[in-house]
Design an enzyme around this catalytic site. Structure first.
Site, PDB file in Angstrom:
ATOM      1  N   GLY A  45      16.798 -72.538-107.951  1.00  0.00           N
ATOM      2  CA  GLY A  45      16.078 -73.273-108.979  1.00  0.00           C
ATOM      3  C   GLY A  45      15.036 -72.390-109.629  1.00  0.00           C
ATOM      4  O   GLY A  45      14.615 -71.390-109.053  1.00  0.00           O
ATOM      5  N   GLN A  50       7.600 -70.367-114.108  1.00  0.00           N
ATOM      6  CA  GLN A  50       7.942 -69.106-113.438  1.00  0.00           C
ATOM      7  C   GLN A  50       8.398 -68.017-114.407  1.00  0.00           C
ATOM      8  O   GLN A  50       8.576 -66.869-114.010  1.00  0.00           O
ATOM      9  CB  GLN A  50       9.021 -69.351-112.381  1.00  0.00           C
ATOM     10  CG  GLN A  50       8.505 -70.185-111.211  1.00  0.00           C
ATOM     11  CD  GLN A  50       9.589 -70.428-110.191  1.00  0.00           C
ATOM     12  OE1 GLN A  50      10.446 -71.285-110.376  1.00  0.00           O
ATOM     13  NE2 GLN A  50       9.578 -69.644-109.123  1.00  0.00           N
ATOM     14  N   CYS A 107      10.516 -69.126-102.485  1.00  0.00           N
ATOM     15  CA  CYS A 107      10.214 -69.302-103.905  1.00  0.00           C
ATOM     16  C   CYS A 107      10.295 -67.943-104.585  1.00  0.00           C
ATOM     17  O   CYS A 107       9.787 -66.957-104.047  1.00  0.00           O
ATOM     18  CB  CYS A 107       8.808 -69.888-104.043  1.00  0.00           C
ATOM     19  SG  CYS A 107       8.307 -70.124-105.755  1.00  0.00           S
ATOM     20  N   LEU A 108      10.931 -67.896-105.752  1.00  0.00           N
ATOM     21  CA  LEU A 108      11.077 -66.619-106.452  1.00  0.00           C
ATOM     22  C   LEU A 108       9.729 -66.026-106.860  1.00  0.00           C
ATOM     23  O   LEU A 108       9.627 -64.827-107.082  1.00  0.00           O
ATOM     24  CB  LEU A 108      11.975 -66.785-107.686  1.00  0.00           C
ATOM     25  CG  LEU A 108      13.441 -67.153-107.407  1.00  0.00           C
ATOM     26  CD1 LEU A 108      14.192 -67.357-108.717  1.00  0.00           C
ATOM     27  CD2 LEU A 108      14.130 -66.100-106.554  1.00  0.00           C
ATOM     28  N   HIS A 149      10.913 -79.143-105.161  1.00  0.00           N
ATOM     29  CA  HIS A 149      10.192 -77.865-105.272  1.00  0.00           C
ATOM     30  C   HIS A 149       9.948 -77.534-106.750  1.00  0.00           C
ATOM     31  O   HIS A 149       8.839 -77.158-107.136  1.00  0.00           O
ATOM     32  CB  HIS A 149      11.016 -76.778-104.574  1.00  0.00           C
ATOM     33  CG  HIS A 149      10.422 -75.404-104.628  1.00  0.00           C
ATOM     34  ND1 HIS A 149       9.926 -74.767-103.511  1.00  0.00           N
ATOM     35  CD2 HIS A 149      10.256 -74.537-105.665  1.00  0.00           C
ATOM     36  CE1 HIS A 149       9.456 -73.567-103.869  1.00  0.00           C
ATOM     37  NE2 HIS A 149       9.659 -73.404-105.173  1.00  0.00           N
ATOM     38  N   GLU A 150      10.998 -77.705-107.578  1.00  0.00           N
ATOM     39  CA  GLU A 150      10.853 -77.378-109.012  1.00  0.00           C
ATOM     40  C   GLU A 150       9.926 -78.375-109.700  1.00  0.00           C
ATOM     41  O   GLU A 150       9.117 -78.004-110.550  1.00  0.00           O
ATOM     42  CB  GLU A 150      12.217 -77.353-109.713  1.00  0.00           C
ATOM     43  CG  GLU A 150      13.190 -76.300-109.191  1.00  0.00           C
ATOM     44  CD  GLU A 150      12.565 -74.938-108.943  1.00  0.00           C
ATOM     45  OE1 GLU A 150      11.674 -74.533-109.714  1.00  0.00           O
ATOM     46  OE2 GLU A 150      12.952 -74.274-107.973  1.00  0.00           O
ATOM     47  N   HIS A 153       6.485 -77.325-109.262  1.00  0.00           N
ATOM     48  CA  HIS A 153       6.110 -76.237-110.184  1.00  0.00           C
ATOM     49  C   HIS A 153       5.686 -76.795-111.542  1.00  0.00           C
ATOM     50  O   HIS A 153       4.730 -76.316-112.147  1.00  0.00           O
ATOM     51  CB  HIS A 153       7.306 -75.307-110.432  1.00  0.00           C
ATOM     52  CG  HIS A 153       7.448 -74.194-109.442  1.00  0.00           C
ATOM     53  ND1 HIS A 153       6.476 -73.249-109.242  1.00  0.00           N
ATOM     54  CD2 HIS A 153       8.473 -73.852-108.617  1.00  0.00           C
ATOM     55  CE1 HIS A 153       6.900 -72.372-108.323  1.00  0.00           C
ATOM     56  NE2 HIS A 153       8.101 -72.718-107.940  1.00  0.00           N
TER      57      HIS A 153
HETATM   58 ZN    ZN Z   1       9.339 -71.898-106.532  1.00  0.00          ZN
END
Ligand code: ZN
Length: 193
Positions: A45, A50, A107-108, A149-150, A153
């Site tokens: 995701g 991000q 997480c990226l 999670h997204e 964000h």
């Molecule tokens: Zn993340």
């Protein structure tokens, strides 16, 4: 185009997203770039924050995570997961369906940092797709976790906010290092302009 992924320490990760009122050609291009970026980073995701945009927009694709099953239900019936990936969610909202469970998360924006996070196992999701249609589905397993999670964000919430105090204390040196590296890179890029 693969975009650089913003790392922890960049203030944009703490910004709440603005609703996407209209899918302009710019938003369409951003969506395409976000899908490409997620795929290149092997993520499940990616939120607009991000890649530097405070918008209520996220993309998801859980197909590559074969070892972590997902469930998808539409209108109360199991749906073909692959047929709905990658998923683009505009202005999404989630409602928990059942009790929280702990599960591993990364997480990226936090390379090499993984920890268990407790979240509802299944959620009901309502969002708009890029054509402006309302989409509603029930997501469980990895997809349920990734959606939450997204969505966090999009509200400026990071997974470190949801980990236990003990885990946060353990990860503190890594987190501080990452944050300092990001801030120093930001300062340099501003100074270079
Ligand atoms: Zn993340």
């Amino acid at each position: 185009m693969v975009l650089p992924v913003v790392k922890y320490g960049d203030p944009v990760l703490r910004k709440k997203g603005r609703p996407v009122e209209k899918v302009t050609p710019e938003i369409q291009a951003l969506i395409a770039d976000m899908i490409e970026t997620m795929s290149a980073a092997r993520g499940v995701g990616l939120a607009a924050q991000q890649v530097g945009h405070a918008l209520l927009l996220a993309v998801l694709d859980v197909r590559k995570a074969e070892d972590r099953p997902s469930t998808l239900e539409i209108d109360g019936k199991p749906a073909d997961l692959d047929a709905h990936m990658p998923m683009v969610l505009l202005n999404p909202a989630v409602k928990p369906v059942n009790a929280p469970v702990a599960g591993p998360e990364g997480c990226l924006s936090f390379p090499e940092i993984y920890t268990d996070i407790t979240r509802p196992e299944t959620v009901d999701v309502r969002a708009l797709d890029p054509e402006g249609r309302v989409i509603e589905f029930r997501a469980g397993g990895l997809l349920g976790r990734a959606v939450q999670h997204e969505l966090d964000h999009l509200n400026g919430i990071l997974f470190i906010d949801r980990m236990t105090q003990e885990d946060r204390d353990d990860l503190r040196p890594k987190l501080d290092k990452l944050q300092a590296a990001t801030k120093s890179a930001l300062k340099k890029s501003k100074g270079g302009r």
